[in-house]
Design a protein around this motif. Structure first.
Motif, mmCIF file in Angstrom:
data_model
loop_
_atom_site.group_PDB
_atom_site.id
_atom_site.type_symbol
_atom_site.label_atom_id
_atom_site.label_comp_id
_atom_site.label_asym_id
_atom_site.label_seq_id
_atom_site.Cartn_x
_atom_site.Cartn_y
_atom_site.Cartn_z
ATOM 1 N N THR A 1 -1.534 6.043 7.797
ATOM 2 C CA THR A 1 -2.762 5.394 7.339
ATOM 3 C C THR A 1 -2.545 3.934 6.983
ATOM 4 O OG1 THR A 1 -3.561 7.504 6.469
ATOM 5 C CG2 THR A 1 -4.633 5.507 5.643
ATOM 6 N N VAL B 1 0.435 9.073 4.649
ATOM 7 C CA VAL B 1 0.394 7.749 4.033
ATOM 8 C C VAL B 1 0.943 6.701 4.999
ATOM 9 C CG1 VAL B 1 1.370 6.330 2.164
ATOM 10 C CG2 VAL B 1 0.508 8.627 1.680
ATOM 11 N N GLY C 1 2.935 5.637 -7.202
ATOM 12 C CA GLY C 1 1.921 5.706 -8.238
ATOM 13 C C GLY C 1 1.874 4.492 -9.139
ATOM 14 N N ALA D 1 0.836 -1.206 0.000
ATOM 15 C CA ALA D 1 0.000 0.000 0.000
ATOM 16 C C ALA D 1 0.868 1.251 0.000
ATOM 17 C CB ALA D 1 -0.929 -0.014 1.217
ATOM 18 N N HIS E 1 -9.405 5.588 1.712
ATOM 19 C CA HIS E 1 -8.553 6.686 2.209
ATOM 20 C C HIS E 1 -8.040 7.522 1.031
ATOM 21 C CE1 HIS E 1 -8.496 4.763 6.171
ATOM 22 N NE2 HIS E 1 -8.122 3.635 5.599
ATOM 23 N N VAL E 2 -8.903 7.814 0.096
ATOM 24 C CA VAL E 2 -8.482 8.378 -1.182
ATOM 25 C C VAL E 2 -7.778 9.728 -1.062
ATOM 26 C CG1 VAL E 2 -10.699 9.525 -1.657
ATOM 27 C CG2 VAL E 2 -9.251 8.770 -3.570
ATOM 28 N N VAL F 1 -2.311 11.727 0.881
ATOM 29 C CA VAL F 1 -1.236 11.853 -0.109
ATOM 30 C C VAL F 1 0.130 12.208 0.487
ATOM 31 C CG1 VAL F 1 -2.750 12.408 -2.043
ATOM 32 C CG2 VAL F 1 -1.919 14.251 -0.585
ATOM 33 N N VAL G 1 -7.326 1.712 -0.247
ATOM 34 C CA VAL G 1 -6.828 2.933 -0.895
ATOM 35 C C VAL G 1 -7.995 3.832 -1.300
ATOM 36 C CG1 VAL G 1 -5.682 3.802 -2.975
ATOM 37 C CG2 VAL G 1 -4.637 1.951 -1.651
ATOM 38 N N HIS H 1 2.406 1.673 -3.519
ATOM 39 C CA HIS H 1 1.413 2.158 -4.479
ATOM 40 C C HIS H 1 1.145 3.649 -4.292
ATOM 41 C CE1 HIS H 1 -2.204 2.489 -6.871
ATOM 42 N NE2 HIS H 1 -2.911 2.811 -5.809
ATOM 43 N N LYS H 2 0.953 4.069 -3.040
ATOM 44 C CA LYS H 2 0.620 5.467 -2.771
ATOM 45 C C LYS H 2 1.792 6.405 -3.057
ATOM 46 C CE LYS H 2 -2.486 7.191 -1.210
ATOM 47 N NZ LYS H 2 -3.658 7.877 -1.831
#
Length: 344
Positions: A230, A227, A186, A179, A218-219, A222, A215, A182-183
């Motif tokens: 979270t 991040v 990207g 996670a 918790h859009v 950033v 994800v 990815h955050k």
């Protein structure tokens, strides 16, 4: 929350001195390959042409993850505390490799869902009994994040020596690391999520779906620390703090596998110069690690098909640090050995 300020190691004059010292050893130019770039990196970190590996240590951070309630691991959560007991009993791979290479090993309870009591060899820095389930709520509060970061910084501040290796243990932490990857990069989730402790193809798909839903939940998150709070784990956050402090103190950071690199990913988003201090031990077989290394511009030393964690890659790469330091310090020059240099 104080984030250490990290100075880059770039020093043109010292770089030239190091290049001259390396190139004048009794060998063809560049013939020691990666050991030469490693020796130069050590010199820039230690601000000297005379480098040393002093009292290396590996910190293994352990923590549990609420996300395991979503069925993302092939192993039950109890394995985290059971493996910590194995570390304390000197029975794990990291114990063997650290002992083999003369490296101190410190086991840290960052947030295991188990009461160990007072135990010899265990550093109790428990922030809580595991994180919350980030499928539904942030894994930790900002206060808990701050506590984890501060504990990590304090551990390194009190550690002797100039090399710190990083390892981890925590059922569910490849899910957290995927996670984070990815955050912060990207990259598509399918490139970030892997088998972890040995999931089947069906299990990997389930894991990817869980992270995708989290994800989306918790859009709006950033910023790097948001991040981390979270989606991260107490052991990942504590490693991030330890890495930042280690670089501020101009120590060499030995970076292990997928989860350790995810902690560095956060640290590098906060202080990009930290990468100057990092030696990337290996590229693991966990899906996503190679791409995470590429995102950091990293070149790992080893490719051994490892995917164990624990800091095992850090321990196995340590002899290469010794080799780089030792050839720079002990190998004869053409002049001292009265060996003729190559003709143009």
């Amino acid at each position: 929350m104080h984030i250490p300020s990290i100075a880059p190691t770039n020093d043109a004059a010292l770089s030239r001195l190091l290049a001259d010292a390396i190139n004048n050893k009794t060998k063809p130019l560049g013939s020691l390959g990666r050991l030469e770039t490693l020796a130069a990196q050590l010199g820039l970190i230690q601000q000297s042409t005379r480098v040393a590996i002093d009292q290396p240590a590996i910190l293994v951070f352990a923590g549990d993850h609420g996300i395991v309630a979503e069925g993302v691991s092939a192993y039950p959560q109890d394995v985290t505390w059971q493996m910590v007991e194995n570390f304390l009993a000197d029975g794990a791979a990291i114990n063997v490799f650290a002992r083999q290479n003369g490296c101190a090993l410190h086991v840290v309870d960052a947030g295991v869902n188990h009461d160990f009591g007072r135990r010899a060899g265990l550093l109790d820095r428990k922030v809580g009994p595991g994180t919350r389930n980030f499928a539904h709520q942030p894994a930790m509060s900002r206060q808990e994040l701050g506590t984890a970061l501060e504990h990590g910084m304090a551990l390194v501040r009190d550690l002797p020596g100039n090399v710190v290796g990083f390892g981890e243990m925590g059922i569910g932490n490849t899910t957290a690391a995927a996670a984070l990857m990815h955050k912060l990069t990207g990259l598509p989730l399918s490139r970030c999520v892997g088998a972890g402790t040995g999931l089947s193809a069906e299990g990997i798909l389930r894991k990817e779906q869980v992270v995708a839903a989290a994800v989306e939940h918790h859009v709006g998150v950033v910023e790097p620390l948001d991040v981390l709070a979270t989606f991260g784990g107490f052991e990942i956050a504590m490693m991030t703090g330890a890495m930042l402090k280690a670089a501020e103190l101009r120590k060499v950071l030995l970076i292990d596998g997928f989860i350790v690199t995810s902690a560095l990913l956060v640290a590098a988003r906060l202080q990009p110069a930290i990468l100057d201090y990092c030696v990337f031990a290996h590229c693991s077989d966990e899906n996503g690690h190679r791409l995470m290394l590429e995102a950091l511009g990293a070149q790992p030393l080893l490719h051994l098909g490892l995917r164990l964690g624990e800091g095992t890659g850090s321990a196995l790469a340590l002899p290469l640090l010794h080799a780089a330091a030792n050839f720079l310090g002990e190998m004869a020059t053409f002049a001292s050995a009265q060996v003729s240099t190559a003709s143009e």
